[in-house]
Design an enzyme around this catalytic site. Structure first.
Site, short mmCIF file in Angstrom:
data_model
loop_
_atom_site.label_atom_id
_atom_site.label_comp_id
_atom_site.label_asym_id
_atom_site.label_seq_id
_atom_site.Cartn_x
_atom_site.Cartn_y
_atom_site.Cartn_z
N THR A 197 0.84 -1.20 0.00
CA THR A 197 0.00 0.00 0.00
C THR A 197 0.87 1.24 0.00
O THR A 197 1.78 1.37 0.83
CB THR A 197 -0.95 0.01 1.22
OG1 THR A 197 -1.69 1.25 1.22
CG2 THR A 197 -0.21 -0.13 2.53
N HIS B 119 2.28 -11.43 14.31
CA HIS B 119 3.37 -11.82 15.20
C HIS B 119 3.23 -13.26 15.68
O HIS B 119 4.18 -13.83 16.25
CB HIS B 119 3.39 -10.88 16.41
CG HIS B 119 4.75 -10.76 17.05
ND1 HIS B 119 5.85 -11.44 16.59
CD2 HIS B 119 5.18 -10.04 18.11
CE1 HIS B 119 6.90 -11.14 17.33
NE2 HIS B 119 6.51 -10.29 18.27
#
Length: 602
Positions: free
Chosen positions: A515, A572
């Protein structure tokens, strides 16, 4: 002749489907495109229509059974057998023996029943909600371009439909008259559902129907030739409409001159109604052509000598409509008639003073309906944050060498490839190369199954800002493209996404997303990773600022450099901070080295 019903391919990655429910049973009569069964895959649940009219003679795959793409699901008997089985629908228990007796003993009773029952469906062709992508299961009717009683041509648009991925127009499958609207505006229907019924031309002439915004067919108005239509529109006195035939179904003056108007349904095929459209813009959508170039639009362009490639479409997604062709023809005539007088108005827009401050928006203090695409984005973003343990790591990159290469090669690059050379293709190429070196960033984790899937290719999603919201078209197999190929794909996908010409399959299947938040001046942000991807890279604005650099002769000096921030958000649970840092450093080193001369032909 028997016709086989096979399992269709409901997406490029779908190889099989499960039959969840049969909507017809053996011996039932079916029409063309009438739903036969419901099928479920890992991407979409949909209905399978009948490929032919006839009798469902045999079901091959039962409910809750799975079949591969292309395998046979059922068999439809040929037209000869369909006709024999279709007649005894009114007496199914006497299919073979009582059929001739029923026709001989009760001719007067059965004829009115046959005339009343098949009129709405048997004489009409259903317009169904199409499958607008492998993951699309329903659509919302945003606007009807035709009203009940209007005449339509083959491929002429009937309505506009919106989904969470695309807005498009639905054309008429046949020529005739719009007999019934089954799904009103702002209502949602599943894929395969009947939206309307189109009958033969003249089956329901316009004078027999009231032009309400959401019309409902009235059985007493079905017999078109009866003079009842003349009495119904009489209370509608609309003086200032001398030429708007489709807004006034039966004005008194025209009713006196033409009492029999059963053939009026064929009028829209002639070019006569075209000048009437500006007079009544509310219902002008009925004269629009399909978003793609339909035979109707192509024929009209040939008649007026208009080149379609030079016409700017005003339809949904920039599609060329009938009125666009007519407007282009009028402009061409005006240019030939007065070539010298046209440039004069061009000098009019002179005083365009820049605003000292942003102008207030007209939406202040208002409430509007939540668009479907915004609702879908909100649902996905919230779901993604709930599913993942997301973390963002930011790194700073010196892209001064790339800035110099762009300045040297931008003109020749645009001549060779036909697109401008921005920073984004450099970021994309470096990202794809880093994904190949660190596939964990491109991987997908299934915690319930206890698996990690490493895709065999890099399918790079490019976030595009549109008027309808943020959409992410995908560069499939981006690892096979060079800098020029990526630049052309980015420009092509971004343009077609903004003009709503992108297909649903082109905005699905990304394994990693890029993006460019810097295109609006942002230094960096913390992107939300779209599930089921595991990471997403945000590129900030490229700005010049003083930084400390090492010079071979002078040592550490302060110099003006072109700098950019790269922000990697990742799951994560799967990707450790060290993995994210190694990935970002690989992108940083590739960009700062600036070894793109071979890609640019320098």
């Amino acid at each position: 002749m028997p016709v086989s019903v096979t399992m269709p391919r409901l997406g490029e990655s779908v190889t099989e489907g499960t039959v969840t429910r049969w909507l017809k049973q053996e011996g039932d009569t079916v029409e063309v495109d009438e739903p036969l069964l419901e099928v479920s895959t890992d991407k979409v649940d949909t209905e399978i229509p009948s490929p032919a009219a006839g009798v469902l003679s045999r079901i091959v795959v039962g409910e809750d059974e799975t079949a591969e793409v292309g395998s046979e699901l059922a068999v439809i008997a040929g037209e000869g057998e369909a006709g024999a089985a279709g007649a005894p629908q009114e007496a199914p228990a006497e299919q073979a023996a009582a059929e001739p007796q029923a026709e001989a003993e009760q001719p007067a009773v059965e004829q009115p029943a046959a005339q009343a029952a098949p009129a709405p469906s048997g004489q009409g062709t259903p317009v169904k909600m199409p499958a607008l992508g492998e993951s699309v299961t329903e659509g919302t009717v945003t606007r009807w371009l035709k009203q009940v009683g209007d005449s339509v041509e083959v491929d002429e648009p009937l309505l506009e439909v919106s989904t969470d991925k695309v807005d498009t127009e639905i054309p008429s499958p046949v020529a005739g008259t719009l007999l019934e609207i089954k799904v009103a505006e702002d209502e949602t229907a599943p894929v395969g559902a009947d939206l309307a019924i189109v009958g033969a031309a003249g089956a329901a002439p316009p004078p027999a129907w009231a032009p309400a915004p959401k019309p409902e067919p009235k059985p007493q108005a079905k017999p078109a030739p009866q003079p009842q239509a003349e009495a119904k529109p009489a209370p509608k006195v609309e003086e200032p409409t001398p030429g708007v035939s489709y807004n006034q179904p039966a004005p008194e003056a025209e009713a006196a001159a033409q009492p029999m108007r059963a053939e009026q349904a064929a009028q829209p095929a002639a070019p006569a109604p075209t000048p009437q459209r500006p007079t009544a813009p509310v219902q002008g959508g009925g004269e629009e052509a399909a978003g793609y170039v339909t035979p109707l639009v192509r024929k009209l362009a040939a008649e007026h000598g208009v080149t379609l490639s030079s016409v700017n479409g005003t339809g949904v997604g920039g599609r060329i409509r009938k009125q666009d062709v007519l407007d282009a023809a009028e402009r061409a005539k005006a240019a030939k008639a007065a070539p010298a007088a046209q440039p004069a108005p061009a000098a009019a827009p002179a005083p365009a003073m820049p605003a000292a401050k942003p102008q207030p928006s007209a939406k202040r203090g208002t409430t509007e309906k939540l668009p479907r695409i915004r609702a879908a984005i909100a649902k996905r973003m919230q779901q993604s944050l709930h599913e993942m343990a997301q973390l963002t790591t930011v790194i700073e990159v010196d892209v001064t060498r790339i800035a110099k290469l762009r300045a040297q090669a931008k003109d020749s690059f645009q001549q060779r490839h036909g697109v401008k050379l921005s920073f984004l293709p450099f970021f994309a190429l470096a990202t794809v190369e880093a994904l190949q070196a660190y596939p964990i960033v491109n991987a997908q984790m299934d915690l319930a199954a206890g698996t990690i899937t490493y895709p065999g290719a890099e399918h790079l999603g490019i976030a595009v800002d549109t008027e309808r919201g943020l959409l992410v078209p995908v560069i499939h197999n981006a690892g096979d493209l060079n800098l020029g190929g990526i630049a052309k794909r980015v420009a092509d996908l971004a343009e077609r996404t903004r003009t709503n010409k992108i297909s649903p399959d082109e905005i699905a299947g990304a394994t990693f997303t890029l993006t460019n938040t810097g295109s609006r001046g942002a230094l960096f942000d913390t992107p939300i990773v779209p599930s089921p991807q595991s990471a997403m890279l945000g590129t900030g604005a490229v700005v010049k600022r003083p930084v400390v650099v090492k010079d071979p002769e002078l040592g550490e000096v302060v110099a003006v450099r072109s700098m950019v921030y790269l922000a990697l958000s990742y799951d994560h649970r799967l990707i450790d901070g060290a993995d994210a840092a190694r990935f970002l450093v690989a992108v940083k080193e590739r960009l700062e080295a600036g070894n793109f001369e071979a890609e640019l032909g320098l």
